[in-house]
Write a protein that holds these residues in place. Structure first.
Motif, PDB file in Angstrom:
ATOM      1  N   ALA A  10      -6.890  -7.070  32.105  1.00  0.00           N
ATOM      2  CA  ALA A  10      -7.854  -7.231  31.010  1.00  0.00           C
ATOM      3  C   ALA A  10      -8.752  -8.438  31.244  1.00  0.00           C
ATOM      4  O   ALA A  10      -9.960  -8.383  31.000  1.00  0.00           O
ATOM      5  CB  ALA A  10      -7.109  -7.376  29.676  1.00  0.00           C
ATOM      6  N   ASN A  11      -8.163  -9.509  31.734  1.00  0.00           N
ATOM      7  CA  ASN A  11      -8.948 -10.710  32.031  1.00  0.00           C
ATOM      8  C   ASN A  11      -9.994 -10.420  33.104  1.00  0.00           C
ATOM      9  O   ASN A  11     -11.150 -10.841  32.992  1.00  0.00           O
ATOM     10  CB  ASN A  11      -8.029 -11.852  32.455  1.00  0.00           C
ATOM     11  CG  ASN A  11      -8.727 -13.179  32.474  1.00  0.00           C
ATOM     12  OD1 ASN A  11      -9.315 -13.600  31.477  1.00  0.00           O
ATOM     13  ND2 ASN A  11      -8.689 -13.849  33.613  1.00  0.00           N
ATOM     14  N   ASP A  12      -9.597  -9.683  34.144  1.00  0.00           N
ATOM     15  CA  ASP A  12     -10.552  -9.295  35.200  1.00  0.00           C
ATOM     16  C   ASP A  12     -11.678  -8.438  34.632  1.00  0.00           C
ATOM     17  O   ASP A  12     -12.849  -8.644  34.950  1.00  0.00           O
ATOM     18  CB  ASP A  12      -9.845  -8.523  36.325  1.00  0.00           C
ATOM     19  CG  ASP A  12      -8.928  -9.392  37.160  1.00  0.00           C
ATOM     20  OD1 ASP A  12      -9.077 -10.631  37.127  1.00  0.00           O
ATOM     21  OD2 ASP A  12      -8.057  -8.826  37.843  1.00  0.00           O
ATOM     22  N   ARG A  26      -7.151  -2.591  25.622  1.00  0.00           N
ATOM     23  CA  ARG A  26      -6.699  -3.222  24.375  1.00  0.00           C
ATOM     24  C   ARG A  26      -5.977  -2.210  23.489  1.00  0.00           C
ATOM     25  O   ARG A  26      -4.907  -2.515  22.949  1.00  0.00           O
ATOM     26  CB  ARG A  26      -7.894  -3.765  23.584  1.00  0.00           C
ATOM     27  CG  ARG A  26      -8.301  -5.127  23.916  1.00  0.00           C
ATOM     28  CD  ARG A  26      -9.344  -5.588  22.894  1.00  0.00           C
ATOM     29  NE  ARG A  26     -10.155  -6.623  23.465  1.00  0.00           N
ATOM     30  CZ  ARG A  26     -11.481  -6.611  23.490  1.00  0.00           C
ATOM     31  NH1 ARG A  26     -12.171  -5.637  22.949  1.00  0.00           N
ATOM     32  NH2 ARG A  26     -12.129  -7.605  24.034  1.00  0.00           N
ATOM     33  N   SER A  27      -6.579  -1.043  23.317  1.00  0.00           N
ATOM     34  CA  SER A  27      -5.965  -0.050  22.422  1.00  0.00           C
ATOM     35  C   SER A  27      -4.625   0.440  22.972  1.00  0.00           C
ATOM     36  O   SER A  27      -3.706   0.714  22.206  1.00  0.00           O
ATOM     37  CB  SER A  27      -6.921   1.113  22.168  1.00  0.00           C
ATOM     38  OG  SER A  27      -7.142   1.854  23.339  1.00  0.00           O
ATOM     39  N   GLN A  28      -4.500   0.514  24.292  1.00  0.00           N
ATOM     40  CA  GLN A  28      -3.242   0.951  24.901  1.00  0.00           C
ATOM     41  C   GLN A  28      -2.128  -0.077  24.716  1.00  0.00           C
ATOM     42  O   GLN A  28      -0.960   0.282  24.605  1.00  0.00           O
ATOM     43  CB  GLN A  28      -3.434   1.208  26.399  1.00  0.00           C
ATOM     44  CG  GLN A  28      -4.280   2.404  26.723  1.00  0.00           C
ATOM     45  CD  GLN A  28      -4.621   2.475  28.217  1.00  0.00           C
ATOM     46  OE1 GLN A  28      -4.378   1.536  28.981  1.00  0.00           O
ATOM     47  NE2 GLN A  28      -5.203   3.588  28.626  1.00  0.00           N
ATOM     48  N   ARG A  50      -0.332 -15.582  25.377  1.00  0.00           N
ATOM     49  CA  ARG A  50      -1.278 -15.765  26.485  1.00  0.00           C
ATOM     50  C   ARG A  50      -2.146 -14.522  26.652  1.00  0.00           C
ATOM     51  O   ARG A  50      -3.342 -14.609  26.915  1.00  0.00           O
ATOM     52  CB  ARG A  50      -0.493 -16.066  27.773  1.00  0.00           C
ATOM     53  CG  ARG A  50      -1.352 -16.262  28.998  1.00  0.00           C
ATOM     54  CD  ARG A  50      -2.142 -17.551  28.910  1.00  0.00           C
ATOM     55  NE  ARG A  50      -2.976 -17.716  30.075  1.00  0.00           N
ATOM     56  CZ  ARG A  50      -4.282 -17.446  30.108  1.00  0.00           C
ATOM     57  NH1 ARG A  50      -4.891 -17.030  29.029  1.00  0.00           N
ATOM     58  NH2 ARG A  50      -4.964 -17.633  31.211  1.00  0.00           N
ATOM     59  N   ALA A  51      -1.547 -13.351  26.464  1.00  0.00           N
ATOM     60  CA  ALA A  51      -2.278 -12.093  26.615  1.00  0.00           C
ATOM     61  C   ALA A  51      -3.392 -11.941  25.581  1.00  0.00           C
ATOM     62  O   ALA A  51      -4.424 -11.333  25.858  1.00  0.00           O
ATOM     63  CB  ALA A  51      -1.311 -10.916  26.521  1.00  0.00           C
ATOM     64  N   ARG A  56      -9.056 -10.944  25.269  1.00  0.00           N
ATOM     65  CA  ARG A  56     -10.188 -11.347  24.402  1.00  0.00           C
ATOM     66  C   ARG A  56     -10.034 -10.707  23.014  1.00  0.00           C
ATOM     67  O   ARG A  56     -10.976 -10.259  22.404  1.00  0.00           O
ATOM     68  CB  ARG A  56     -11.547 -10.973  24.985  1.00  0.00           C
ATOM     69  CG  ARG A  56     -11.831 -11.417  26.410  1.00  0.00           C
ATOM     70  CD  ARG A  56     -11.654 -12.914  26.631  1.00  0.00           C
ATOM     71  NE  ARG A  56     -12.236 -13.367  27.878  1.00  0.00           N
ATOM     72  CZ  ARG A  56     -11.590 -13.461  29.038  1.00  0.00           C
ATOM     73  NH1 ARG A  56     -10.327 -13.116  29.137  1.00  0.00           N
ATOM     74  NH2 ARG A  56     -12.206 -13.918  30.110  1.00  0.00           N
ATOM     75  N   PHE A  57      -8.807 -10.741  22.497  1.00  0.00           N
ATOM     76  CA  PHE A  57      -8.449 -10.128  21.219  1.00  0.00           C
ATOM     77  C   PHE A  57      -8.793 -11.066  20.066  1.00  0.00           C
ATOM     78  O   PHE A  57      -7.920 -11.712  19.496  1.00  0.00           O
ATOM     79  CB  PHE A  57      -6.939  -9.846  21.186  1.00  0.00           C
ATOM     80  CG  PHE A  57      -6.547  -8.409  21.231  1.00  0.00           C
ATOM     81  CD1 PHE A  57      -7.159  -7.465  20.429  1.00  0.00           C
ATOM     82  CD2 PHE A  57      -5.519  -8.009  22.068  1.00  0.00           C
ATOM     83  CE1 PHE A  57      -6.761  -6.141  20.475  1.00  0.00           C
ATOM     84  CE2 PHE A  57      -5.122  -6.681  22.110  1.00  0.00           C
ATOM     85  CZ  PHE A  57      -5.747  -5.746  21.316  1.00  0.00           C
ATOM     86  N   ARG A  58     -10.039 -11.137  19.684  1.00  0.00           N
ATOM     87  CA  ARG A  58     -10.461 -12.009  18.582  1.00  0.00           C
ATOM     88  C   ARG A  58      -9.840 -11.586  17.250  1.00  0.00           C
ATOM     89  O   ARG A  58      -9.727 -12.391  16.339  1.00  0.00           O
ATOM     90  CB  ARG A  58     -11.972 -12.044  18.483  1.00  0.00           C
ATOM     91  CG  ARG A  58     -12.611 -12.669  19.694  1.00  0.00           C
ATOM     92  CD  ARG A  58     -14.092 -12.887  19.541  1.00  0.00           C
ATOM     93  NE  ARG A  58     -14.654 -13.416  20.765  1.00  0.00           N
ATOM     94  CZ  ARG A  58     -14.549 -14.686  21.161  1.00  0.00           C
ATOM     95  NH1 ARG A  58     -13.906 -15.544  20.427  1.00  0.00           N
ATOM     96  NH2 ARG A  58     -15.092 -15.078  22.301  1.00  0.00           N
ATOM     97  N   GLN A  59      -9.437 -10.323  17.148  1.00  0.00           N
ATOM     98  CA  GLN A  59      -8.826  -9.827  15.914  1.00  0.00           C
ATOM     99  C   GLN A  59      -7.406 -10.371  15.722  1.00  0.00           C
ATOM    100  O   GLN A  59      -6.807 -10.166  14.679  1.00  0.00           O
ATOM    101  CB  GLN A  59      -8.762  -8.287  15.905  1.00  0.00           C
ATOM    102  CG  GLN A  59     -10.073  -7.604  16.128  1.00  0.00           C
ATOM    103  CD  GLN A  59     -10.394  -7.409  17.615  1.00  0.00           C
ATOM    104  OE1 GLN A  59      -9.906  -8.128  18.486  1.00  0.00           O
ATOM    105  NE2 GLN A  59     -11.238  -6.435  17.903  1.00  0.00           N
TER     106      GLN A  59
END
Length: 165
Positions: A10-12, A26-28, A50-51, A56-59
């Motif tokens: 996800a970071n990549d 994210r949804s998975q 950390r994940a 980038r989970f602002r929620q």
């Protein structure tokens, strides 16, 4: 694939700007991340906190707040790393937990957590209470040398931000 591996992917994706693929990932992993953040195992919680930043989970800022209050220094550190990452573009995430960051920077029993809290404050809005805290930490002979240096650097950066306004 583990949560840590998915978070690295996800970071990549985020760094490449692949928003659609990131949203799919994210949804998975949303439910697994939530479950791990509530785990009784501090290592699983640390990976989950950390994940949040890597995805980038602002929620998930409220979940990060819980991580900042976790009994484990590893979890608090992971939550701080994610908070710093999420606040690079805008000070909102850091500003929303500023009092908690002040407490961590000033009195957390773990020196690494204290330094990470100071680094997070770098992304905040330059407010007087933060500047006073950082200046006090940077001038205190009772503080670790690395902590004093970090506080001095962040205070100087915030002062520069304030002058630019």
């Amino acid at each position: 694939m583990t949560l840590a591996e998915a978070a690295a992917e996800a970071n990549d994706l985020a760094e490449r700007g692949a928003e659609r693929e990131l949203a799919t990932l994210r949804s998975q992993w949303d439910d697994d991340l939530e479950a791990d953040a509530r785990s009784g195992n501090y290592q699983e919680r640390a990976v989950a906190y950390r994940a949040i930043g890597q995805f980038r989970f602002r929620q998930k800022l409220e979940l990060l707040r819980r991580g900042l209050e976790d009994q484990s220094p590893a979890c608090r550190g992971s939550a701080l790393i994610s908070l710093e990452l999420l606040s690079r573009d805008a000070p909102g995430p850091v500003n929303s937990v500023r009092p908690l960051l002040h407490t961590l920077a000033d009195s957390d029993p773990n020196q690494a957590v204290r330094r990470l809290a100071i680094v997070c404050l770098r992304n905040s809005s330059p407010q007087r209470d933060t500047m006073v805290l950082l200046h006090g930490l940077s001038e205190s002979d009772e503080q670790d040398e690395e902590l004093r240096a970090a506080a001095k650097r962040v205070a100087a950066g915030l002062k520069k931000k304030a002058a630019a306004r």
